[in-house]
Scaffold this motif. Structure first.
Motif, PDB file in Angstrom:
ATOM      1  N   ASP A 428       0.831  -1.207   0.000  1.00 26.52           N
ATOM      2  CA  ASP A 428       0.000   0.000   0.000  1.00 26.52           C
ATOM      3  C   ASP A 428       0.860   1.249   0.000  1.00 26.52           C
ATOM      4  N   VAL A 429       1.913   1.217   0.805  1.00 24.36           N
ATOM      5  CA  VAL A 429       2.810   2.369   0.901  1.00 24.36           C
ATOM      6  C   VAL A 429       3.474   2.649  -0.444  1.00 24.36           C
ATOM      7  N   LEU A 430       3.961   1.615  -1.102  1.00 22.90           N
ATOM      8  CA  LEU A 430       4.622   1.803  -2.388  1.00 22.90           C
ATOM      9  C   LEU A 430       3.661   2.359  -3.432  1.00 22.90           C
ATOM     10  N   SER A 431       2.435   1.849  -3.443  1.00 21.90           N
ATOM     11  CA  SER A 431       1.441   2.361  -4.395  1.00 21.90           C
ATOM     12  C   SER A 431       1.140   3.832  -4.129  1.00 21.90           C
ATOM     13  N   GLY A 432       1.033   4.190  -2.837  1.00 20.45           N
ATOM     14  CA  GLY A 432       0.773   5.582  -2.486  1.00 20.45           C
ATOM     15  C   GLY A 432       1.905   6.501  -2.891  1.00 20.45           C
ATOM     16  N   THR A 435       1.960   6.821  -6.872  1.00 19.94           N
ATOM     17  CA  THR A 435       0.903   7.664  -7.441  1.00 19.94           C
ATOM     18  C   THR A 435       0.956   9.098  -6.940  1.00 19.94           C
ATOM     19  N   GLY A 436       1.858   9.389  -6.009  1.00 23.15           N
ATOM     20  CA  GLY A 436       2.014  10.741  -5.508  1.00 23.15           C
ATOM     21  C   GLY A 436       1.104  11.086  -4.347  1.00 23.15           C
ATOM     22  N   GLN A 437       0.321  10.116  -3.882  1.00 23.59           N
ATOM     23  CA  GLN A 437      -0.557  10.387  -2.741  1.00 23.59           C
ATOM     24  C   GLN A 437       0.240  10.525  -1.446  1.00 23.59           C
ATOM     25  N   LEU A 438       1.386   9.855  -1.387  1.00 24.26           N
ATOM     26  CA  LEU A 438       2.277   9.963  -0.231  1.00 24.26           C
ATOM     27  C   LEU A 438       3.552  10.651  -0.693  1.00 24.26           C
ATOM     28  N   LYS A 439       3.832  11.830  -0.149  1.00 29.42           N
ATOM     29  CA  LYS A 439       4.951  12.641  -0.614  1.00 29.42           C
ATOM     30  C   LYS A 439       6.237  12.383   0.175  1.00 29.42           C
ATOM     31  N   ASP A 440       6.102  12.090   1.460  1.00 27.07           N
ATOM     32  CA  ASP A 440       7.263  11.950   2.342  1.00 27.07           C
ATOM     33  C   ASP A 440       7.696  10.489   2.389  1.00 27.07           C
ATOM     34  N   VAL A 441       8.663  10.110   1.540  1.00 25.50           N
ATOM     35  CA  VAL A 441       9.090   8.718   1.457  1.00 25.50           C
ATOM     36  C   VAL A 441       9.653   8.242   2.788  1.00 25.50           C
ATOM     37  N   GLN A 442      10.599   8.991   3.336  1.00 25.04           N
ATOM     38  CA  GLN A 442      11.253   8.553   4.565  1.00 25.04           C
ATOM     39  C   GLN A 442      10.282   8.513   5.739  1.00 25.04           C
ATOM     40  N   GLY A 443       9.443   9.531   5.850  1.00 23.96           N
ATOM     41  CA  GLY A 443       8.488   9.563   6.952  1.00 23.96           C
ATOM     42  C   GLY A 443       7.483   8.429   6.873  1.00 23.96           C
ATOM     43  N   THR A 444       7.041   8.112   5.668  1.00 22.53           N
ATOM     44  CA  THR A 444       6.087   7.025   5.472  1.00 22.53           C
ATOM     45  C   THR A 444       6.704   5.681   5.828  1.00 22.53           C
ATOM     46  N   SER A 446       9.192   5.171   7.882  1.00 18.29           N
ATOM     47  CA  SER A 446       9.422   5.139   9.332  1.00 18.29           C
ATOM     48  C   SER A 446       8.138   4.810  10.085  1.00 18.29           C
ATOM     49  N   SER A 447       7.036   5.385   9.642  1.00 18.30           N
ATOM     50  CA  SER A 447       5.746   5.109  10.276  1.00 18.30           C
ATOM     51  C   SER A 447       5.371   3.642  10.129  1.00 18.30           C
ATOM     52  N   LEU A 448       5.550   3.099   8.927  1.00 21.70           N
ATOM     53  CA  LEU A 448       5.252   1.687   8.701  1.00 21.70           C
ATOM     54  C   LEU A 448       6.127   0.803   9.581  1.00 21.70           C
ATOM     55  N   THR A 449       7.408   1.134   9.679  1.00 13.71           N
ATOM     56  CA  THR A 449       8.339   0.356  10.498  1.00 13.71           C
ATOM     57  C   THR A 449       7.886   0.323  11.954  1.00 13.71           C
ATOM     58  N   ASP A 450       7.505   1.474  12.488  1.00 17.43           N
ATOM     59  CA  ASP A 450       7.072   1.553  13.890  1.00 17.43           C
ATOM     60  C   ASP A 450       5.832   0.689  14.133  1.00 17.43           C
TER      61      ASP A 450
END
Length: 489
Positions: A428-432, A435-444, A446-450
């Motif tokens: 889901d994260v990669l798709s986001g 497609t540009g829906q998720l702009k902050d690669v590193q922040g996203t 990190s959130s998934l990792t946590d």
């Protein structure tokens, strides 16, 4: 198979990823191969579709060698297989011998009395023909009893496929006229530049089919391994973690962000087939076959369909690395599973005979020679014995997959661990991001990792006393070598 439990190829039995097109197909030849009626018919279930030819041939040879036994095969749809097996046991009508379903966990299948221990037949001498560490408590043994056995070796579950004509049209050839295969990230980039330039944009350098929201993770997985990250981004559950630290590291290992940014760089240059996010993997295979794009990422499950279409104009490489030298490999657990005898069978001796036949070295050799996957017997994995060039290339990659750490061997209590799915997941994260829906690669990341590491912590606590997150950490692991987990170590 999860592609690491697959890809062991494969793999899972690296090829099982392509199975599922054939449902309810059964072999009705109960003659035992001698022209006389067999005395005993055993029922056998699997989910093999593209591998059906190998199974049917083994049944034929088995019945010739055992004229008193006939095997009635039923091939179920792969994504319904676990449910159908469960239903068969609830209705007290399971097959005599079956391919072990992916769920519930094998330990639960044992506690639910689905499977029969085969120690009566699986003597020390029988076990000795398998490689070291093939029978492992918590993997294919429970309470010291053997229920199944490894059939396939750990396998390189993902490869970069290269279309010969597209590369030749772009001038990507060696001095002898052969295709110049990319080994490093720069090689892949330069090949993409040449394809885009020479074709005038008519042929895309890359393509995939992500309608099922899974294939983008294959690209991430393949490239981060080459960079030195052991966690498989395309592998679900525990198998996707970085066992060096016993946690998921999407947000702390820079290789993940580096690869994602590399993919985005290629995307921004319009190097990917424009409909890649909406077409299926099956459509992507067809478009690659037709030369719509020059490179794609997938597994050995691609090859049977292309072979059926007589498309052989391709090569494959694996683990493209920043400098061309892979820093990590593909990993599978010690031990393994393939088929098991049902505890409800009224023909256990005959079912064991079929079990024993499938696990023979000769059957494994035919598995490799017929282009189905890698054998647990290393001697069988000889590319010289394979006449089909693309599959011979795959067999030659067998050294890129080895046994990795296994927490359940260290602490068998972890077989009770039930890890809930975390959503959104890496797919889901990669798709986001794509497609540009998720702009902050590193922040996203990190959130998934946590979230994933918190889910693991909660699951370990539910296992109870004796289980710890430290059980998942193997700091002494050399990523370029096999790892043998010692019980309790």
């Amino acid at each position: 198979m999860s592609r690491r439990t697959l890809l062991r190829g494969a793999a899972a039995v690296a090829g099982a990823g392509a199975a599922g097109a054939l449902a309810g197909c059964s072999s009705d030849d109960n003659s035992g191969g001698t022209g006389t009626k067999a005395q005993t018919t055993i029922t056998y279930w699997d989910w093999y579709a593209s591998q059906a030819g190998w199974v049917d041939n083994e049944i034929k040879l088995f019945q010739q060698a055992h004229p008193g036994i006939a095997v009635k095969k039923t091939t179920q749809v792969s994504d319904k297989y676990a449910d159908l097996v469960s239903l068969a046991y609830r209705s007290n009508n399971p097959p005599d011998i079956l391919m072990v379903p992916k769920s519930p966990q094998l330990s639960q299948q044992v506690t639910q009395d689905w499977l029969l221990p085969v120690d009566k037949w699986a003597t020390k001498d029988w076990q000795s023909r398998f490689p070291q560490s093939s029978f492992v408590e918590g993997v294919d043994m429970f309470d010291g009893k053997i229920y199944t056995a490894p059939f396939a070796a750990p396998a390189p579950s993902l490869q970069l496929y290269v279309h010969h004509k597209v590369f030749k049209d772009a001038g990507l050839t060696e001095s002898d006229g052969s295709v110049k295969l990319p080994k490093s990230w720069d090689d892949v980039t330069h090949a993409a530049e040449a394809i885009a330039s020479k074709s005038g944009g008519k042929v895309a350098p890359f393509g995939f089919g992500n309608s099922t929201n899974t294939t983008l993770a294959w690209w991430l997985d393949l490239f981060v391994r080459g960079a030195g990250s052991p966690g498989g981004a395309a592998v679900g559950g525990i198998d996707g973690m970085d066992y060096r630290v016993g946690q998921w590291t999407f947000g702390t290992d820079r290789n993940y962000a580096d690869v994602i940014n590399l993919l985005l760089e290629w995307k921004n240059k319009n190097w990917f087939y424009p409909n890649s996010m909406s077409i299926s993997d099956e459509q992507a295979r067809a478009f690659f076959e037709r030369g719509r794009f020059g490179m794609t990422v997938g597994g050995v499950w691609n090859q049977p369909e292309w072979t059926e279409h007589k498309f052989t104009d391709y090569s494959l490489v694996t683990l493209p690395a920043p400098d061309g030298n892979p820093k990590a490999l593909f990993y599978g657990p010690p031990g393994g599973k393939f088929v098991a005898v049902s505890s409800k069978s009224k023909h256990a001796d005959e079912a064991w005979a079929w079990f024993d036949w499938l696990y023979s070295k000769d059957a494994g050799k035919r598995w490799v020679e017929q282009g189905q996957g890698l054998s647990v017997y290393a001697d069988n994995n000889d590319p010289k014995g394979v006449t089909f060039a693309p599959f011979a290339q795959y067999v030659a990659m067998s050294g890129t997959a080895v046994v990795g750490p296994q927490p359940t061997v260290r602490n068998p209590l972890l077989t009770k661990l039930e890890l809930p799915a975390v959503k959104p997941d890496i797919n889901d994260v990669l798709s986001g991001i794509w497609t540009g829906q998720l702009k902050d690669v590193q922040g996203t990341l990190s959130s998934l990792t946590d979230k994933m590491n918190q889910a693991l912590s909660d699951a370990v606590k539910k296992v109870g006393t004796g289980a710890s997150q430290k059980d998942f950490a193997f700091p002494d692991w050399d990523l370029t070598k096999p790892y043998t987990t010692k019980p309790g170590a």
